[in-house]
Structure formats: C-alpha cells, structure tokens
Design a protein around this motif. Structure first.
Motif, PDB file in Angstrom:
ATOM      1  N   ARG A 256       1.420  -6.143  19.548  1.00 17.84           N
ATOM      2  CA  ARG A 256       0.455  -7.056  18.931  1.00 17.84           C
ATOM      3  C   ARG A 256       0.195  -8.292  19.791  1.00 17.84           C
ATOM      4  O   ARG A 256      -0.867  -8.897  19.713  1.00 17.84           O
ATOM      5  N   GLY A 257       1.182  -8.686  20.587  1.00 15.95           N
ATOM      6  CA  GLY A 257       1.032  -9.912  21.366  1.00 15.95           C
ATOM      7  C   GLY A 257       1.110 -11.135  20.477  1.00 15.95           C
ATOM      8  O   GLY A 257       1.616 -11.090  19.352  1.00 15.95           O
ATOM      9  N   GLU A 258       0.584 -12.263  20.987  1.00 14.11           N
ATOM     10  CA  GLU A 258       0.617 -13.513  20.221  1.00 14.11           C
ATOM     11  C   GLU A 258      -0.405 -13.459  19.087  1.00 14.11           C
ATOM     12  O   GLU A 258      -1.546 -13.040  19.273  1.00 14.11           O
ATOM     13  N   GLU A 259       0.006 -13.927  17.920  1.00 13.70           N
ATOM     14  CA  GLU A 259      -0.885 -13.962  16.762  1.00 13.70           C
ATOM     15  C   GLU A 259      -1.798 -15.182  16.835  1.00 13.70           C
ATOM     16  O   GLU A 259      -1.488 -16.175  17.490  1.00 13.70           O
ATOM     17  N   GLN A 260      -2.920 -15.103  16.137  1.00 14.96           N
ATOM     18  CA  GLN A 260      -3.890 -16.197  16.142  1.00 14.96           C
ATOM     19  C   GLN A 260      -4.152 -16.767  14.745  1.00 14.96           C
ATOM     20  O   GLN A 260      -4.846 -17.771  14.604  1.00 14.96           O
ATOM     21  N   VAL A 261      -3.591 -16.133  13.730  1.00 16.03           N
ATOM     22  CA  VAL A 261      -3.795 -16.573  12.350  1.00 16.03           C
ATOM     23  C   VAL A 261      -2.446 -16.595  11.651  1.00 16.03           C
ATOM     24  O   VAL A 261      -1.642 -15.664  11.795  1.00 16.03           O
ATOM     25  N   LEU A 262      -2.190 -17.656  10.897  1.00 12.88           N
ATOM     26  CA  LEU A 262      -0.950 -17.726  10.133  1.00 12.88           C
ATOM     27  C   LEU A 262      -1.063 -16.815   8.914  1.00 12.88           C
ATOM     28  O   LEU A 262      -1.970 -16.953   8.103  1.00 12.88           O
ATOM     29  N   ASN A 263      -0.137 -15.897   8.803  1.00 11.78           N
ATOM     30  CA  ASN A 263      -0.149 -14.937   7.710  1.00 11.78           C
ATOM     31  C   ASN A 263       1.290 -14.731   7.241  1.00 11.78           C
ATOM     32  O   ASN A 263       2.089 -14.092   7.922  1.00 11.78           O
ATOM     33  N   ALA A 264       1.616 -15.297   6.081  1.00 12.08           N
ATOM     34  CA  ALA A 264       2.987 -15.248   5.585  1.00 12.08           C
ATOM     35  C   ALA A 264       3.438 -13.824   5.316  1.00 12.08           C
ATOM     36  O   ALA A 264       4.599 -13.474   5.550  1.00 12.08           O
ATOM     37  N   ALA A 265       2.530 -12.979   4.824  1.00  9.45           N
ATOM     38  CA  ALA A 265       2.890 -11.587   4.540  1.00  9.45           C
ATOM     39  C   ALA A 265       3.242 -10.853   5.825  1.00  9.45           C
ATOM     40  O   ALA A 265       4.181 -10.047   5.858  1.00  9.45           O
ATOM     41  N   ARG A 266       2.502 -11.108   6.903  1.00 11.04           N
ATOM     42  CA  ARG A 266       2.797 -10.465   8.188  1.00 11.04           C
ATOM     43  C   ARG A 266       4.147 -10.935   8.727  1.00 11.04           C
ATOM     44  O   ARG A 266       4.945 -10.131   9.234  1.00 11.04           O
ATOM     45  N   ILE A 267       4.416 -12.227   8.614  1.00 11.98           N
ATOM     46  CA  ILE A 267       5.700 -12.765   9.084  1.00 11.98           C
ATOM     47  C   ILE A 267       6.842 -12.169   8.268  1.00 11.98           C
ATOM     48  O   ILE A 267       7.904 -11.840   8.806  1.00 11.98           O
ATOM     49  N   ARG A 268       6.622 -12.002   6.968  1.00 16.32           N
ATOM     50  CA  ARG A 268       7.645 -11.379   6.130  1.00 16.32           C
ATOM     51  C   ARG A 268       7.869  -9.925   6.535  1.00 16.32           C
ATOM     52  O   ARG A 268       9.013  -9.447   6.559  1.00 16.32           O
ATOM     53  N   ALA A 269       6.809  -9.230   6.890  1.00 15.19           N
ATOM     54  CA  ALA A 269       6.942  -7.833   7.312  1.00 15.19           C
ATOM     55  C   ALA A 269       7.731  -7.732   8.616  1.00 15.19           C
ATOM     56  O   ALA A 269       8.589  -6.852   8.767  1.00 15.19           O
ATOM     57  N   GLU A 270       7.433  -8.609   9.576  1.00 14.33           N
ATOM     58  CA  GLU A 270       8.199  -8.584  10.825  1.00 14.33           C
ATOM     59  C   GLU A 270       9.654  -8.952  10.560  1.00 14.33           C
ATOM     60  O   GLU A 270      10.575  -8.328  11.127  1.00 14.33           O
ATOM     61  N   SER A 271       9.884  -9.934   9.694  1.00 15.07           N
ATOM     62  CA  SER A 271      11.255 -10.328   9.362  1.00 15.07           C
ATOM     63  C   SER A 271      12.015  -9.150   8.760  1.00 15.07           C
ATOM     64  O   SER A 271      13.192  -8.918   9.080  1.00 15.07           O
ATOM     65  N   ARG A 272      11.347  -8.414   7.896  1.00 12.93           N
ATOM     66  CA  ARG A 272      11.980  -7.252   7.282  1.00 12.93           C
ATOM     67  C   ARG A 272      12.359  -6.210   8.338  1.00 12.93           C
ATOM     68  O   ARG A 272      13.447  -5.627   8.305  1.00 12.93           O
ATOM     69  N   ASP A 273      11.470  -5.993   9.309  1.00 14.44           N
ATOM     70  CA  ASP A 273      11.745  -5.010  10.354  1.00 14.44           C
ATOM     71  C   ASP A 273      12.883  -5.466  11.272  1.00 14.44           C
ATOM     72  O   ASP A 273      13.719  -4.656  11.696  1.00 14.44           O
ATOM     73  N   VAL A 274      12.903  -6.746  11.619  1.00 14.47           N
ATOM     74  CA  VAL A 274      13.985  -7.261  12.466  1.00 14.47           C
ATOM     75  C   VAL A 274      15.320  -7.152  11.731  1.00 14.47           C
ATOM     76  O   VAL A 274      16.343  -6.759  12.316  1.00 14.47           O
ATOM     77  N   TYR A 275      15.310  -7.503  10.454  1.00 15.17           N
ATOM     78  CA  TYR A 275      16.531  -7.400   9.659  1.00 15.17           C
ATOM     79  C   TYR A 275      17.046  -5.961   9.674  1.00 15.17           C
ATOM     80  O   TYR A 275      18.242  -5.712   9.891  1.00 15.17           O
ATOM     81  N   ALA A 276      16.141  -5.008   9.446  1.00 17.72           N
ATOM     82  CA  ALA A 276      16.536  -3.597   9.421  1.00 17.72           C
ATOM     83  C   ALA A 276      17.085  -3.155  10.774  1.00 17.72           C
ATOM     84  O   ALA A 276      18.081  -2.411  10.839  1.00 17.72           O
ATOM     85  N   TYR A 277      16.461  -3.620  11.861  1.00 19.59           N
ATOM     86  CA  TYR A 277      16.925  -3.249  13.198  1.00 19.59           C
ATOM     87  C   TYR A 277      18.329  -3.793  13.454  1.00 19.59           C
ATOM     88  O   TYR A 277      19.215  -3.044  13.899  1.00 19.59           O
TER      89      TYR A 277
END
Length: 355
Positions: A256-277
């Motif tokens: 995805r590269g660097e994001e350009q829009v703040l999106n709490a749901a997207r950040i939560r999704a990445e956090s969930r994936d990092v946690y799982a990893y």
C-alpha cells in the motif's frame, strides 16, 4: 530572573520550571564547541527575533541532577511540546526507523494531514541530517545509538490546523533501555514522554530459530513499568518488515505504501494483522504495550527496504544496503501518534487506537 509565567517541562532532565524571558540568549560557538551568553537587548527587534530563533536557553535544572544542557530559545514560544520516545532492543532498527521517519516528514510526508515540518533546533537538525539522513540516503547502514546519550535526537516544529507544537524525538540505546540502574540518566526522558513508539524487529522467515523475544521483553517491560501510572498513547512498529514482503498479512500492507487519508478502521485492521503476526511467530512479549496502554496501534514498517550487508574498507559505515534506500510506511506509527495526541484533530482521529 524574569520569566514568561509559563511552566515548561524540560524533555532532557524532566524538571519543570518557569520559561525565562530575559533579554539574553546563549549562542553556540562551533569554533570551541561552547555556548556563549549574548545580550540582545541593544539590537533591533528584527535581530532579536533572529537570535532567539537561532539561540538557546540554558535549562536551570532545579533538581541539579543532570549535566548542563540547553533548549532552543523559542522552545517556550509555541504550544505544548510533544515528546516521543523510541523503545526497543539492540539491533531492533530504532535509529533507522527514526531517521527514515524524520526524512519523510521533511519531504512533506505529513502534508496530506495539513501539517508542515521545520527544524526548531537548526544546529541539532543539521547534525542529525549529516550524521544519519545523508548516509542513509546514499545506502549506508547506520550504527546503533551509543550508550549514555541524554540529548534529544532531533527537535522539530509542527505547524497545522491545531497550531504549532515542538516535536522532540528520543532514541536511546537498547543497552540503556535494558539497564536496571536507577541512576541511568539516559532513560530519564521516559519521565517526560507524551507517547512511545515500541520497536520490534521482524525475524527473517528464511532463517529458522531467529528470535529476539527475550531481549525485546526486557526493554519493553522496563519501559512499561516506568510508564505504568501515566495515560499515554503508544504504537508498536514492526521494523525490517521488508523481510515479510512475500508473507501474509504483511505483504498487503507493505504494497500500500504511505497512506494519504486518516482512516481509523484501516489502522485498526492493520493493528489486528500485526497482532496476529506477532502472536503467530511467538513474539508475544512485544505485544505487552498493547495490553498496557489503553490506546495503541500496530504497524508494519521498513526503514530501508532490505537488510544491510558488510562493506569492505569502511570503518565509519561498515555496512550498506545493496538495493539502495527504500523506506516504506515509516510515517504510519507517527501519524497514529499525532492523531492520538490531538495534533491531528477530528472525529476520525479520536477513534484511532480505540478498542
């Protein structure tokens, strides 16, 4: 001593004092490496403003428990400073992440959020640029932070919709962070931080048995215990994620590269994936900040784009990146911190890091 009436906490010694408002500033003399006191009361207002912009105030250090240190003379003229500390084990990639983060911020990486970045301490930033940013840009690997460092790595000024705020970064050696010596001044910055970025280095999936769980646990745990009574936002950055560029779920975030829009749901999704990893690879110790802080985000980052290899006949920079310097998603932990501390405002920012 005349003061402005505003109470300031020194990010270096963690003492609080009334910010001075005297017609004098300290100017750094590069010839002898010393600070010299200069009376600016007799010069024009334009020159006064310029000297304040480039000069320093000496911290009074009321506790008298730290060596002499200085802050930019304009430090107390802006909004409340935002002090961010990077915590991680030796060789976790803290210095590379911080260098790439500051570089991207200066390349208008925060413009999408209405934030511009300039140096507040010009001399300090020039040193940081020459010693870290420039070598990394040409593909040289950076040495880890030396032990006993008490000064901030860089002091910037953020300008945005919520006003002006100094931004101070501390990058302390992993050895100091793991020290249990109560007299260790290098970790004093933890008393004054407003947010923390915990840094965990991903293991190379091609190398069996490679793990830094034990050392990560010590640096994380000691920092968390010192911060336990404070309500702070935190971010966990999984560095060297380029090792995982073909491994799910890291691959889709790196692409995805660097994001350009703040999106709490997207950040939560990445956090969930990092946690799982991290849980899957047995790095549960590095998830302790998520459990300890009520607002915490998790991110895959790559400061360089690849691992460094040994370089012959170069004592200053004994390693290099054969594929060049290619940072990815290094600003995402900082953007989350800015949202959780109110630098980026709005309803979306208020949801970042929330359960």
């Amino acid at each position: 001593m005349t003061t402005s009436g505003r109470t300031t906490r020194c990010p270096i010694c963690a003492d609080e004092f009334a910010w001075p408002n005297e017609p004098e500033v300290w100017l750094f003399n590069p010839g002898d490496g010393r600070y010299e006191l200069f009376d600016i009361s007799t010069v024009s207002p334009v020159k006064q403003a310029d000297l304040i912009r480039n000069g320093y105030r000496r911290c009074p250090n009321p506790s008298a428990d730290m060596v002499e240190h200085f802050l930019p003379a304009s430090f107390g003229h802006h909004g409340d400073p935002l002090v961010i500390g990077l915590v991680g084990a030796p060789s976790s990639g803290k210095t590379h992440l911080l260098t790439a983060m500051i570089r991207q911020a200066f390349l208008n990486g925060l413009a999408a959020y209405g934030i511009t970045v300039t140096a507040l301490d010009f001399r300090r930033h020039v040193h940081f640029r020459d010693q870290y940013i420039t070598p990394l840009e040409r593909g040289d690997g950076l040495a880890g932070t030396g032990t006993g460092v008490i000064e901030a790595a860089d002091i910037l000024l953020l300008r945005g919709p919520t006003g002006e705020r100094p931004l101070i970064f501390f990058d302390v050696s992993g050895e100091d962070l793991r020290s249990t010596d109560a007299r260790n001044r290098a970790t004093r910055f933890l008393l004054g931080v407003d947010a923390v970025i915990f840094v965990h280095a991903s293991a190379d999936p091609a190398e069996k048995g490679l793990s830094s769980v034990d050392s990560e646990n010590r640096s994380f745990e000691l920092a968390i215990e010192r911060l336990r009574d404070r309500v702070l936002p935190a971010a966990i950055a999984v560095t060297k994620s380029d090792r995982l560029r073909y491994v799910a779920p890291a691959d889709r975030w790196l692409h995805r590269g660097e994001e350009q829009v703040l999106n709490a749901a997207r950040i939560r999704a990445e956090s969930r994936d990092v946690y799982a990893y991290l849980h899957h690879v047995g790095s549960g110790a590095s998830l302790r900040p998520f459990e300890a802080f009520s607002r915490c985000t998790l991110h895959f980052t790559s400061a360089s784009g690849g691992d460094a290899l040994p370089k012959q006949a170069d004592k200053e920079f004994p390693k290099y990146f054969p594929r060049g310097f290619r940072p990815s998603r290094v600003l995402e932990p900082l953007i989350s911190i800015l949202a959780m501390t109110g630098v980026i405002a709005g309803q979306e920012a208020e949801r970042v890091g929330m359960p």
